[in-house]
Design a protein around this motif. Structure first.
Motif, PDB file in Angstrom:
ATOM      1  N   UNK A  46     -11.558  -7.248  -8.155  1.00 42.91           N
ATOM      2  CA  UNK A  46     -11.348  -7.524  -6.735  1.00 42.91           C
ATOM      3  C   UNK A  46     -10.065  -8.318  -6.536  1.00 42.91           C
ATOM      4  N   UNK A  47      -9.341  -8.570  -7.616  1.00 47.88           N
ATOM      5  CA  UNK A  47      -8.107  -9.354  -7.516  1.00 47.88           C
ATOM      6  C   UNK A  47      -6.944  -8.628  -8.177  1.00 47.88           C
ATOM      7  N   UNK A  48      -5.993  -8.222  -7.376  1.00 39.30           N
ATOM      8  CA  UNK A  48      -4.821  -7.546  -7.916  1.00 39.30           C
ATOM      9  C   UNK A  48      -4.071  -8.405  -8.913  1.00 39.30           C
ATOM     10  N   UNK A  49      -3.990  -9.697  -8.653  1.00 37.74           N
ATOM     11  CA  UNK A  49      -3.289 -10.604  -9.563  1.00 37.74           C
ATOM     12  C   UNK A  49      -3.915 -10.572 -10.936  1.00 37.74           C
ATOM     13  N   UNK A  50      -5.215 -10.738 -10.964  1.00 37.65           N
ATOM     14  CA  UNK A  50      -5.884 -10.832 -12.252  1.00 37.65           C
ATOM     15  C   UNK A  50      -5.863  -9.469 -12.943  1.00 37.65           C
ATOM     16  N   UNK A  51      -5.916  -8.392 -12.148  1.00 35.61           N
ATOM     17  CA  UNK A  51      -5.752  -7.059 -12.727  1.00 35.61           C
ATOM     18  C   UNK A  51      -4.412  -6.927 -13.437  1.00 35.61           C
ATOM     19  N   UNK A  52      -3.362  -7.438 -12.816  1.00 38.95           N
ATOM     20  CA  UNK A  52      -2.022  -7.361 -13.415  1.00 38.95           C
ATOM     21  C   UNK A  52      -1.925  -8.229 -14.670  1.00 38.95           C
ATOM     22  N   UNK A  86      -6.136   3.373  -8.466  1.00 42.08           N
ATOM     23  CA  UNK A  86      -5.376   3.503  -9.703  1.00 42.08           C
ATOM     24  C   UNK A  86      -6.062   2.687 -10.785  1.00 42.08           C
ATOM     25  N   UNK A 105      -5.881   0.538   2.785  1.00 42.46           N
ATOM     26  CA  UNK A 105      -5.060  -0.422   2.035  1.00 42.46           C
ATOM     27  C   UNK A 105      -5.346  -0.415   0.550  1.00 42.46           C
ATOM     28  N   UNK A 155       0.276  -4.492  -5.764  1.00 40.23           N
ATOM     29  CA  UNK A 155      -0.558  -5.587  -5.294  1.00 40.23           C
ATOM     30  C   UNK A 155       0.129  -6.412  -4.213  1.00 40.23           C
ATOM     31  N   UNK A 166      -7.909  -2.328  -8.179  1.00 43.88           N
ATOM     32  CA  UNK A 166      -8.222  -3.502  -7.366  1.00 43.88           C
ATOM     33  C   UNK A 166      -8.921  -3.031  -6.093  1.00 43.88           C
ATOM     34  N   UNK A 216      -4.919  -0.468 -13.363  1.00 44.55           N
ATOM     35  CA  UNK A 216      -6.098  -1.249 -12.963  1.00 44.55           C
ATOM     36  C   UNK A 216      -6.469  -1.017 -11.503  1.00 44.55           C
ATOM     37  N   UNK A 226      -5.395   0.790  -3.223  1.00 46.49           N
ATOM     38  CA  UNK A 226      -4.707   1.654  -4.173  1.00 46.49           C
ATOM     39  C   UNK A 226      -5.695   2.135  -5.222  1.00 46.49           C
ATOM     40  N   UNK A 283       4.239 -13.222  -9.493  1.00 45.95           N
ATOM     41  CA  UNK A 283       4.237 -11.866 -10.034  1.00 45.95           C
ATOM     42  C   UNK A 283       5.660 -11.418 -10.327  1.00 45.95           C
ATOM     43  N   UNK A 303       1.239  -2.767 -11.920  1.00 48.08           N
ATOM     44  CA  UNK A 303       0.065  -3.249 -11.185  1.00 48.08           C
ATOM     45  C   UNK A 303       0.471  -4.263 -10.114  1.00 48.08           C
ATOM     46  N   UNK A 304       1.454  -5.119 -10.398  1.00 47.72           N
ATOM     47  CA  UNK A 304       1.850  -6.088  -9.372  1.00 47.72           C
ATOM     48  C   UNK A 304       2.554  -5.404  -8.212  1.00 47.72           C
ATOM     49  N   UNK A 348       1.690 -19.431  -9.333  1.00 47.93           N
ATOM     50  CA  UNK A 348       1.373 -18.110  -9.871  1.00 47.93           C
ATOM     51  C   UNK A 348       2.364 -17.128  -9.279  1.00 47.93           C
ATOM     52  N   UNK A 359       0.811  -1.225   0.000  1.00 47.31           N
ATOM     53  CA  UNK A 359       0.000   0.000   0.000  1.00 47.31           C
ATOM     54  C   UNK A 359       0.843   1.272   0.000  1.00 47.31           C
ATOM     55  N   UNK A 363       1.592  -3.881 -16.565  1.00 46.23           N
ATOM     56  CA  UNK A 363       1.250  -5.034 -15.729  1.00 46.23           C
ATOM     57  C   UNK A 363       2.188  -5.115 -14.535  1.00 46.23           C
TER      58      UNK A 363
END
Lengths: 466, 466
Positions: free
Chosen positions: B309-315, B350, B346, A257, B354, B352, B348, A218, A253-254, A216, A107, A250
């Motif tokens: 709702x998922x930072x991973x999938x956003x990335x 931005x 907590x 995250x 999340x 994407x 962000x 990042x 974004x990680x 998985x 954060x 991308x």
């Protein structure tokens, strides 16, 4: 490169304290329920400052009151409270901690400071930490879990999951049984204050029930370490990786995250290729590859036999297979002769073999699977559901029409056999039963052909390292 | 280049004769049932040499006995009988024929001879022929169909299907409603003795309910013709193509399937790019692209907003979007400020975006969709099903948690909005209801981002041709 940490106390704790057990719905409320259901009540200690009881269990007001044996603490508290709690846990003599709380490096600056503070305390006390910003672990061998998931996800299987993200790992977990994938262990890493993917890989390398590892990622916590871990692990078990952060956007974004730097994708591409890791291009492919690698033997060559009821899909699949490095060679004369004796005049007895509505699917599949020049087989039993329903009304169950594919595989278990079907859900449910657990039923012919090619590449790579 | 044939009598016959109506289960038995169910009994004539009755209807012993008006014949007879029957149909004055029978050019020399013979008779009599080796057509406007499929596949929609292969088309048709794709018309071409994909494209170009065309092609019947047809059609409607025969082995498989020469794949790649056709890489992608193109408006720019709702999938999704030519730009200061006011520390704010478990998904989605600098939005509402069930028990229905996504789109219908979710089936069923018919719910984030990129590329291409 640091020494890998033994993760055994995380997956097989002698006693576990839930610090931040709570009467409000959330992890602090749900995790104890799950552990009680899984038979861990006698090794479970709930802790919060208020005390009292929860789920008919006493709640300890402080970690210092928790009796022995206890070697694992799960922390579910707001981030600012975590450093002090870590110090107490260390003083209490507990060395292993899962921090589920979010609000750290992911954060921004304030959280980063908090994470550094926690890291300092952990180092001073010699703590081993999973997280923060994670969901912890699942061990389907002994029912230990800090992840609330559906009961069906706790059926023991042979695939282990390493996920950097908790939420994503959890969504996956809930749905994997419906895709025919059962797991042995799962670990979510979060911000990787301590335990990272290298530790997880090393632990799973020698974990008996784990046959394949899906990950998985990042970004690597430690590139050199990841290279060494992958080199060691892939000699023994396949590691299938979905890596995000291919692009700058991308990657950015990680960072927000799980606080990861994703790095240059080309470096990862090379790293995975050199270490024999299998890279998945999508979430779906990750799952499909894991299903194939966790159930199928290594092929002895790259010759693929395709048996289908659809010429179109046979052609599409042949394209993918050949593009991916497999051969789709002609069938032997004796097999052609034998099948032709029973085939209707419109049927072309060749490879890929489209049996159409001849009813010869099972015979053809068995014959192709037993062909000495064929190293692996893709079965594509397609039927419009409207026709399947008609057959059923006429007393032709689909396991007669297509054969019991699981039993057909039992005649040549040394060769990989994958089935692929798509279409109506009810049709797919029936086909899943016919395929059983030994023949993975994929829904994408492209993924199925790609997975067999990946299996062949991995088997070749493994031989060079033997 | 030949003149396109008007396909109206195939889709809107005044009367239809089923030549080869049969008491034995199969097309000759089932097609009449379907047509009767769809209200076509008064324009349906059954023909076979035995006569009698079938499905409580008289069976004519010869095509010559069938009364007027009848302008379409559907032939379901063994291949060797087809040439003679064609001659009779022509003599009877019927000009349009669907030959469903297999056993022609696709089975080798003998069949090829038979097909040449049939072609000669058709030419002499001026017959228009769909097939052989096909399933014919569906028209969901008037319920006319020669394809037996599930009732739900007859719900009128806005996507037309051109499929070279009958069986494959039929398997697809049965399952498309479950994927949220409803069709306007379908045509399966088989061996293309007469009618080919160019005729089909031209007909669908001016078909009012058809908004997008999806096509499965093994090879072009006439490359120059296909180029001209695509150039005309893609100015008005998107054409999404899955083309097999990329490799020599795949090409040889199509030759034995519908007698097609698949040709050099590079030529097709260029042809599709130059004519604005959209190429799908897999069956799944074909379906997903059709869903997006048949429901979404053209984007005004390439700026994508991602709410998840998922930072991973956003990335992961950002990676695919950027690699495919989209931008994922920062949100405007005013939007960031407004969302930050409600966001937990907590989160962000931005792109994407999340939102995690903040409960702000609906607000965030609405805000991002209304952002002037955002041209299109991808909503990725993920939740472990175990958590979704808990929310439901606590009275939080998912349409409250994620918002009614269909209604949110109604506030900015000029921008494309796609939703993407994966996980447990029950969760997906609920999400499909929340998304309604105007927001396609895809299961693959990679396909979702790719489809938006394809939408952008097509809109750009279309502008250059306006």
């Amino acid at each position: 490169m640091k020494q890998p940490v033994d993760l055994k106390p995380f997956f097989e704790p002698r006693g576990v304290a839930i610090v931040g057990a709570s009467r409000t719905p959330g992890f602090g409320y749900g995790i104890p329920i799950t552990l009680i259901q899984k038979g861990w009540a006698d090794r479970l200690y709930l802790v919060n400052a208020v005390g009292g009881t929860l789920h008919d269990m006493p709640v300890f007001k402080s970690i210092f009151e928790v009796p022995d044996p206890v070697d694992l603490a799960v922390v579910i508290l707001p981030a600012p409270a975590v450093p002090d709690v870590l110090a107490h846990i260390g003083k209490r003599g507990i060395k292993h901690v899962i921090i589920e709380s979010a609000g750290f490096a992911e954060v921004g600056d304030g959280g980063r400071l908090l994470q550094e503070q926690a890291t300092g305390i952990a180092a001073a006390r010699g703590l081993r930490i999973i997280g923060p910003n994670c969901l912890g672990v699942i061990n389907n061998d002994n029912g230990f879990t800090t992840i609330e998931t559906l009961e069906e996800s706790h059926t023991p299987g042979s695939t282990a999951i390493i996920a950097q993200s908790g939420a994503f790992g959890n969504v996956l977990l809930d749905s994997l049984p419906q895709r025919g994938l059962l797991i042995s262990k799962a670990i979510t890493l979060g911000n990787r204050m301590g335990i990272d993917e290298c530790d997880a890989l090393e632990y799973l390398r020698t974990d008996p029930p784990t046959r394949a590892i899906m990950m998985y990622l990042e970004g690597a916590a430690d590139g050199t370490g990841l290279r060494k871990s992958l080199e060691r692990v892939t000699r023994e078990k396949p590691v299938i990786i979905l890596k995000s952060g291919r692009t700058a956007a991308g990657g950015s974004a990680t960072a927000s995250h799980t606080g990861s730097m994703s790095g240059d994708d080309k470096l990862y591409e090379a790293l995975f290729a050199q270490t024999g890791a299998i890279r998945a291009a999508s979430i779906d492919e990750l799952i499909d590859l894991a299903r194939v690698f966790s159930t199928q033997p290594m092929p002895q060559g790259n010759s693929l036999g395709i048996v289908t009821t659809s010429g179109s899909v046979g052609a599409l699949t042949t394209d993918v297979a050949v593009t991916s490095g497999l051969a789709v060679p002609p069938l032997s004369q004796s097999t052609v002769k034998r099948l032709k004796a029973e085939a209707p005049p419109w049927m072309n007895v060749r490879n890929p073999l489209d049996v159409g509505p001849s009813g010869l699917f099972a015979k053809a599949l068995s014959a192709v699977l037993k062909e000495p020049r064929i190293d692996m087989v893709l079965a594509i039993p397609l039927l419009p559901f409207s026709v399947a329903k008609l057959y059923q009304r006429l007393g032709f169950e689909l396991d007669k029409w297509f054969g019991r594919i699981a039993s057909i595989h039992a005649d040549a278990p040394e060769k990989p056999l994958i089935a692929c079907a798509f279409g109506h859900r009810e049709f797919l449910d029936i086909m899943a039963r016919i395929c059983g657990t030994s023949v993975p039923l994929l829904n994408s012919p492209e993924h199925a052909a790609g997975a067999l090619a990946a299996l062949w590449r991995y088997s070749t790579w493994k031989k060079t390292r033997a």
